[in-house]
Design a protein around this motif. Structure first.
Motif, PDB file in Angstrom:
ATOM      1  N   HIS A  93       2.442  -2.330   1.385  1.00 26.02           N
ATOM      2  CA  HIS A  93       2.172  -2.485   0.086  1.00 26.02           C
ATOM      3  C   HIS A  93       3.217  -1.622  -0.744  1.00 26.02           C
ATOM      4  O   HIS A  93       4.094  -1.066  -0.216  1.00 26.02           O
ATOM      5  CB  HIS A  93       0.815  -1.948  -0.096  1.00 26.02           C
ATOM      6  N   ASP A 135      -2.130   1.800   4.112  1.00 29.98           N
ATOM      7  CA  ASP A 135      -2.982   2.407   3.626  1.00 29.98           C
ATOM      8  C   ASP A 135      -4.520   1.728   3.922  1.00 29.98           C
ATOM      9  O   ASP A 135      -5.488   2.034   3.304  1.00 29.98           O
ATOM     10  CB  ASP A 135      -3.033   2.867   2.458  1.00 29.98           C
ATOM     11  N   HIS A 148      -7.252  -1.622   0.060  1.00 34.23           N
ATOM     12  CA  HIS A 148      -6.549  -0.757  -0.664  1.00 34.23           C
ATOM     13  C   HIS A 148      -5.880  -1.295  -1.752  1.00 34.23           C
ATOM     14  O   HIS A 148      -6.108  -0.845  -3.073  1.00 34.23           O
ATOM     15  CB  HIS A 148      -5.866   0.162   0.295  1.00 34.23           C
ATOM     16  N   ASP A 171       5.035   5.789  -2.467  1.00 29.21           N
ATOM     17  CA  ASP A 171       5.062   6.604  -1.349  1.00 29.21           C
ATOM     18  C   ASP A 171       5.352   5.820  -0.245  1.00 29.21           C
ATOM     19  O   ASP A 171       5.205   6.466   1.066  1.00 29.21           O
ATOM     20  CB  ASP A 171       3.883   7.625  -1.362  1.00 29.21           C
ATOM     21  N   HIS A 172       5.507   4.589  -0.268  1.00 26.25           N
ATOM     22  CA  HIS A 172       5.801   3.944   0.923  1.00 26.25           C
ATOM     23  C   HIS A 172       7.093   3.213   0.956  1.00 26.25           C
ATOM     24  O   HIS A 172       7.513   2.295   1.795  1.00 26.25           O
ATOM     25  CB  HIS A 172       4.606   2.512   1.305  1.00 26.25           C
ATOM     26  N   HIS A 219       3.048   0.558  -2.889  1.00 30.08           N
ATOM     27  CA  HIS A 219       3.049   2.097  -3.526  1.00 30.08           C
ATOM     28  C   HIS A 219       4.209   2.879  -3.381  1.00 30.08           C
ATOM     29  O   HIS A 219       4.882   2.912  -2.424  1.00 30.08           O
ATOM     30  CB  HIS A 219       1.949   2.616  -3.194  1.00 30.08           C
TER      31      HIS A 219
HETATM   32 ZN   LIG Z   1      -1.167   3.267  -1.288  1.00 24.34          ZN
END
Ligand SMILES: [Zn+2]
Length: 194
Positions: A70, A141, A121, A74-75, A72
């Motif tokens: 996904h 997530d 998520h 932090d990925h 976000h």
């Molecule tokens: Zn996430």
């Protein structure tokens, strides 16, 4: 046979409902001569990722596919490291990002490597199911932490609890080993009710 290596083990530190620090886990799949990275974590994890790829003998330029579970931050922090790769993302995540391959149905991207929609998520969250000597699911997530599995609770961030729990079930129905969005891989408990 498909091979998995963890490039970086991410963490997730919460203080009550506030997320203080988040770095995703980053995984390499080697399927024949196709190298696939799932999630690129954060800039803080770049040294770990660079060391890991060197240790397994795969140069970043030899990675031909990056899957983002996904979108976000932090990925996705080291996307630019993989300059030669095609990026696969669910269509719900970034409809305006034309340089990415927009995934709609569940699809096999290499023999025994499947992208599976696991929303909850986020709407476009997907997992990567990998056939190897065991069955692996790289969950992103959909299962952010091993604790979500142990306690059977949905991701703290979710838009629909029922959908999120259905996704956890579809992952744990399939996998022997689960790579969560953050933290180390863990074994599915064979005694646990499926
Ligand atoms: Zn996430």
């Amino acid at each position: 046979m498909n091979r998995l290596d963890i490039l970086a083990v991410g963490n997730l530190i919460r203080n009550g409902n506030t997320i203080e620090e988040a770095h995703s886990t980053s995984t390499l799949i080697r399927s024949g001569n196709v190298n696939i990275v799932v999630d690129t974590s954060t800039k803080e994890m770049l040294p770990a990722i660079k060391t890991s790829v060197r240790q397994v003998g795969v140069l970043p330029k030899d990675v031909s596919i990056v899957v983002l579970t996904h979108m976000h931050d932090d990925h996705c922090g080291n996307n630019d490291l993989f300059g030669k790769a095609k990026f696969y993302v669910r269509k719900e995540e970034c409809p305006e990002e034309k340089s990415f391959i927009q995934v709609s149905g569940n699809t096999e991207i290499a023999p025994g490597v499947r992208l599976v929609h696991t929303p909850g998520h986020t709407e476009g969250s997907m997992s990567v199911f990998v056939e190897s000597e065991r069955r692996y699911a790289i969950a992103g997530d959909a299962i952010p932490l091993e604790d979500n599995y142990r306690k059977m609770v949905p991701p703290g961030i979710n838009y629909d609890v029922t959908i999120a729990m259905e996704s956890i079930k579809s992952i744990t129905d399939y996998a022997d080993v689960i790579v969560p969005g953050h933290g180390f891989p863990f074994l599915r408990d064979a005694r646990k009710e499926r």
